[in-house]
Design a protein around this motif. Structure first.
Motif, mmCIF file in Angstrom:
data_model
loop_
_atom_site.group_PDB
_atom_site.id
_atom_site.type_symbol
_atom_site.label_atom_id
_atom_site.label_comp_id
_atom_site.label_asym_id
_atom_site.label_seq_id
_atom_site.Cartn_x
_atom_site.Cartn_y
_atom_site.Cartn_z
ATOM 1 N N UNK A 43 -19.216 -3.210 -3.265
ATOM 2 C CA UNK A 43 -19.932 -4.297 -3.932
ATOM 3 C C UNK A 43 -19.250 -4.656 -5.243
ATOM 4 N N UNK A 79 -12.718 5.225 -5.418
ATOM 5 C CA UNK A 79 -12.598 6.676 -5.359
ATOM 6 C C UNK A 79 -12.525 7.186 -3.926
ATOM 7 N N UNK A 80 -12.901 6.342 -2.989
ATOM 8 C CA UNK A 80 -12.949 6.803 -1.616
ATOM 9 C C UNK A 80 -11.621 6.470 -0.942
ATOM 10 N N UNK A 136 -18.504 -4.538 -8.675
ATOM 11 C CA UNK A 136 -18.891 -3.513 -9.631
ATOM 12 C C UNK A 136 -19.159 -4.107 -11.013
ATOM 13 N N UNK A 179 -5.985 4.996 -0.759
ATOM 14 C CA UNK A 179 -6.085 6.382 -1.220
ATOM 15 C C UNK A 179 -7.025 6.395 -2.417
ATOM 16 N N UNK A 180 -7.651 7.561 -2.647
ATOM 17 C CA UNK A 180 -8.545 7.663 -3.793
ATOM 18 C C UNK A 180 -7.777 7.328 -5.059
ATOM 19 N N UNK A 181 -8.362 6.501 -5.901
ATOM 20 C CA UNK A 181 -7.711 6.137 -7.160
ATOM 21 C C UNK A 181 -6.902 4.853 -7.073
ATOM 22 N N UNK A 182 -6.791 4.287 -5.873
ATOM 23 C CA UNK A 182 -6.047 3.034 -5.734
ATOM 24 C C UNK A 182 -6.816 1.874 -6.364
ATOM 25 N N UNK A 183 -6.073 0.889 -6.800
ATOM 26 C CA UNK A 183 -6.707 -0.310 -7.343
ATOM 27 C C UNK A 183 -6.888 -1.303 -6.205
ATOM 28 N N UNK A 204 -10.130 -2.741 -10.536
ATOM 29 C CA UNK A 204 -11.225 -2.061 -9.858
ATOM 30 C C UNK A 204 -10.634 -0.950 -8.993
ATOM 31 N N UNK A 205 -10.857 0.272 -9.443
ATOM 32 C CA UNK A 205 -10.347 1.426 -8.701
ATOM 33 C C UNK A 205 -11.393 1.887 -7.718
#
Lengths: 398, 486
Positions: free
Chosen positions: B50, B95-96, B52, B75-79, B92-93
């Motif tokens: 959604x 985490x999943x 953010x 990957x986690x941390x990707x923008x 917007x990063x």
């Protein structure tokens, strides 16, 4: 990464069942135990440190894996809820530092205490609060472990003296908790946690002195994630060898991205303290993936590449997973099943934390005191006082 | 709208992926279409991303640019994308980890409310193309806690979108409010104010006369239904692929044409070029009688070439002969370029683009002709690759086919010159005979190229075009010039 140095202790779980093998469809056997070499510990005023060869059983490994993963998922959910404006106010995430908390918890005796600052969602979970208790506390709903009245910084559980919103203020309190143990004569210790930013606080040096003077069983843990609020440790501290900064308090440095190293160092520290030698400083070298808090994007003082580099090469969960699989403690599928289980649990908790209700107004003055001396709590208008109530059960009273 | 979309997509997906989707490993949900339709559509349930809140005061944001495409692994941390908040552009990063399955709100989508569904993600290994686009309801922002106010109390009265009928003048807010309150249109009420303006008293009179009662405020749907429908409905028109159609607001005399990204880039680069590069110009008339003769001869043998192909070849040869012209400006100085890479301006529906004929000096006219035709065709389909239109050391822009006699062009930085080619026309030669003449106008960066150098180049070019056999001469590559002592 560690697999070349990993030495497999071959004791097969199913050895006993070998004769029965034809009767089972699956005869896959797993190692019950594996040994690993940790990165060398650094010592300050210590003759001897912990062993660098550590052993973990299959059950332990799976437990630690699940704990770390649950913390990561809770933090991911928290971050998302914050970005949806469901969690408001303060929120500090622990993603990247999981191995520190899980490693310490793994070494702690049931009655050992811990007190930390405000990056405590993971610790709250480890100390016995289910994910819903953490997430609903963050969303301010009644299933929260402080019934939604505490929020991110104020979660408590038995032997967990909670978060503290004031930078460094938890450390003197932790020394007090440890002093109580000494006073009572039990052999419990208290872990007093602070970050590399808070390590420059004056009160920490004051309690180093008191703790050493009275040989209080307090383990000062500096979780050095490399960055304080808004800048790197190197730019904020004259000395970044935090394990030596207790001067007359001996210290130990441990790789905080390796859960087994942290556990071994914590065991050593507990043993050291309970043998009457007094306090110890433990620096866990770790990393945080997100910003200091939600208002810090976390990329103004470091590059995104640096974060991704750590995620790819030093992630505490991914590297431990690799160890588990490479030493045959468990299969990739088993870990995948744990992943799915954890995801389901945290997703469910997230859903509930969103839809749960807030406490009613009457509960506002409840549970302020364990044993209230006055039943009336002053309200906005002094002539309309509120009545104190006890609803939850008090923890950590003695 | 939303459900129609889902249904159609669903059937397509089902038809396309039915065989592959039936593997047991994929977690699929079988969704029966409502009604008596027998066909079942298979979907992968994605996790929702959604809009953010990336600043404490952000209520809505603009997606500046998606940095991941549908189907990209995350990957986690990707923008995922850059979002303009009320304060700044923030990355917007996520985490999943998983696969970005569907982008529901595209680039440049303005003022998207926090909590609006903007994309869907699926787990690794799942078929991202088969992701289910949630129907209305699930995308709703979360309900507020227990003591949420009843819907009616938050409801705003319906806003009448009608334009003021006979009343040309303005309406006061009190008038506006009364009209809304009694459900009236301004044309229902006789106006007595100056210039035919409607007054508050006019409405109150009418209300008294007719004994009208205030209309109950129209209930606004609970947020669950109304907000969910919004992103789904907005999505298709905001996807970058959809061609922006000029929107004509009802009753408005204006049409707002939103700039495409390509036009924005063109605008930016040309403004930068024209305002920072000191343009200098030089023009010359070239006798192209021989070129036309040669072209005719070739044509009779079935070899199709255009005048422009000869111009490219002539320019490439001239650039070899006057290598100081074949340079780019790096911000501080002119840097000579080894290869002669000639950019050729091609008009497309979305704007001008300049694909490159690489190493043009080493190519024959026939090859140049083939390369240009290929590049132009693909440029018009938007299928050029980046390296096919970025770079180049010299640009030719030809408007001869439109009958333009001469024009001047804007330099395409970091290049230092651009040649504007006009149409061929008959003029009276010095010997009194008609001559096929063509004007070329060179715009050059005065910082890198002197007037004299430009003049030499232009006269050299004229000589080559006058006598195409000079193209045989080629020229000496800069790398050899030092060795042979030129």
């Amino acid at each position: 990464m560690m697999s070349p140095t990993a030495r497999l202790v071959v004791r097969r779980l199913n050895q006993r069942n070998q004769a029965l093998a034809p009767f089972f469809t699956s005869t896959k056997s797993f190692a019950t135990e594996a040994s690993f070499e940790t990165r060398p510990f650094k010592l300050h005023k210590l003759e001897e440190g912990p062993k660098t060869s550590v052993t973990v059983t299959r059950d332990e490994a799976l437990k630690y894996y699940k704990q770390m993963l649950t913390i990561r998922r809770i933090e991911t959910a928290s971050g998302n809820l914050y970005k949806e404006k469901i969690i408001r106010g303060f929120c500090h995430l622990y993603s990247g530092q999981e191995a520190c908390a899980v490693g310490m918890k793994a070494a702690m005796k049931p009655a050992d205490a811990i007190i930390s600052a405000y990056r405590i969602h993971g610790w709250t979970y480890l100390m016995g609060v289910p994910p819903l208790g953490v997430l609903a506390e963050l969303t301010g709903r009644k299933s929260g472990c402080a019934r939604g009245k505490g929020g991110s910084m104020h979660m408590y559980a038995p032997h967990f003296f909670g978060g503290n919103g004031i930078v460094g203020a938890q450390v003197p309190l932790g020394v007090g908790v440890a002093f109580a143990s000494k006073y009572r004569g039990d052999d419990n210790v208290c872990f007093a946690l602070y970050g590399d930013g808070a390590a420059n606080q004056g009160q920490i040096f004051e309690v180093y002195n008191m703790a050493k003077l009275w040989n209080v069983p307090c383990i000062f843990v500096c979780e050095n994630n490399g960055y304080g609020m808004g800048t790197s440790a190197e730019r904020a501290a004259a000395s970044t060898t935090y394990y030596t900064r207790g001067d007359y308090v001996p210290g130990i440095w441990v790789d905080g991205m390796d859960i087994l190293a942290v556990r071994e160092a914590s065991r050593f520290a507990i043993e050291y303290c309970t043998s009457g030698k007094g306090p110890l400083v433990m620096e866990t070298a770790t990393y945080r993936y997100s910003g200091h808090s939600m208002s810090d994007p976390g990329t103004s003082y470091r590059t995104r590449d640096e974060i991704q580099e750590v995620r790819q090469n030093r992630d505490p969960i991914a590297s431990f997973k690799e160890k588990i699989i490479s030493t045959d403690l468990a299969s990739a599928d088993e870990l995948k099943a744990i992943d799915a289980e954890v995801k389901k649990e945290v997703d469910e908790a997230t859903r509930k934390a969103k839809s749960d209700s807030e406490i009613p107004m009457e509960e506002l003055p409840a549970d302020i005191y364990a044993a209230p001396l006055e039943e009336e709590v002053r309200n906005v208008a002094p002539w309309e006082p509120l009545r104190h109530k006890r609803i939850g059960s008090a923890v950590n009273l003695n | 709208m939303a459900s129609a979309l889902t249904g159609r997509l669903g059937r397509q997906v089902a038809n396309k992926f039915l065989p592959t989707l039936l593997t047991p490993k994929l977690r699929l949900r079988v969704k029966l279409e409502h009604g008596f339709r027998q066909s079942a559509a298979l979907f992968v349930v994605g996790s929702e991303i959604k809009m953010p809140s990336l600043s404490p005061t952000m209520a809505e944001g603009t997606i500046v640019k998606w940095l991941k495409n549908e189907g990209d692994p995350i990957a986690a941390g990707d923008v995922l994308c850059d979002i303009q908040t009320d304060k700044a552009i923030v990355s917007f990063e996520i985490e999943e980890e998983g696969i970005l399955a569907k982008i529901l709100v595209g680039n440049d989508a303005k003022d998207v409310k926090v909590g609006t569904l903007i994309a869907l993600m699926v787990a690794e290994g799942e078929d991202w193309k088969g992701v289910e686009i949630p129907a209305a309801g699930s995308a709703a922002p979360p309900s507020s806690p227990a003591e949420a106010k009843p819907a009616a109390s938050q409801a705003a009265p319906a806003v009448e979108k009608k334009t003021a009928g006979g009343h040309s003048g303005g309406q006061g807010p009190a008038v506006h409010r009364l009209l809304e309150q009694f459900g009236l249109s301004s044309s229902d009420v006789p106006a007595t104010g100056p210039k035919g303006n409607l007054l508050k008293g006019d409405i109150l009179n009418l209300v008294n006369q007719k004994g009208l009662k205030p209309k109950a405020p129209q209930t606004v749907l609970p947020p669950a239904a109304s907000k969910a429908a919004a992103p789904a409905a907005a999505a298709p028109s905001k996807t970058p692929a959809a061609k922006a159609k000029p929107q004509v607001a009802k009753g408005s005399k204006f049409i707002d044409v939103e700039l495409t990204n390509m036009r924005k880039t063109i605008a930016k680069r040309l403004s930068q070029s024209k305002s920072t590069i000191p343009h200098s110009y030089g023009g010359i008339d070239c006798d192209i009688s021989e070129v036309l003769k040669l072209r005719k001869a070739l044509k009779s043998e079935g070899i199709a070439t255009s005048v422009n192909d000869f111009v490219i070849k002539a320019v490439a040869t001239a650039l070899r002969q006057y290598p100081h012209m074949n340079c780019i400006w790096d911000g501080q100085q002119a840097v000579p370029v080894g290869d002669v890479d000639v950019s050729v301006a091609v008009a497309t529906d979305t704007g001008l683009i300049t694909p490159i004929v690489k190493k043009a000096s080493e190519k024959g006219v026939q090859e140049i002709s083939a390369v240009v035709r290929d590049l132009a065709a693909r440029a018009k389909q938007g299928k050029l690759q980046l390296n096919e239109f970025q770079g180049g050391s010299f640009t030719i822009s030809n408007l001869g086919m439109f009958g333009i006699n001469y024009f001047s062009a804007i330099i395409n930085p970091p290049q230092c010159s651009i040649l504007a080619v006009g149409t061929g026309r008959l003029i009276l030669g010095s010997d009194g005979k008609p001559v096929q003449s063509m004007n070329v106008t060179l715009s050059y960066d005065r910082r890198a190229i002197d007037e004299e150098q430009a003049a030499e180049f232009l006269s050299g070019l004229r000589d080559i075009l006058k006598d195409p056999s000079r193209m045989l001469l080629g020229g000496v590559p800069p790398s050899m010039r030092a060795r042979v002592g030129i």
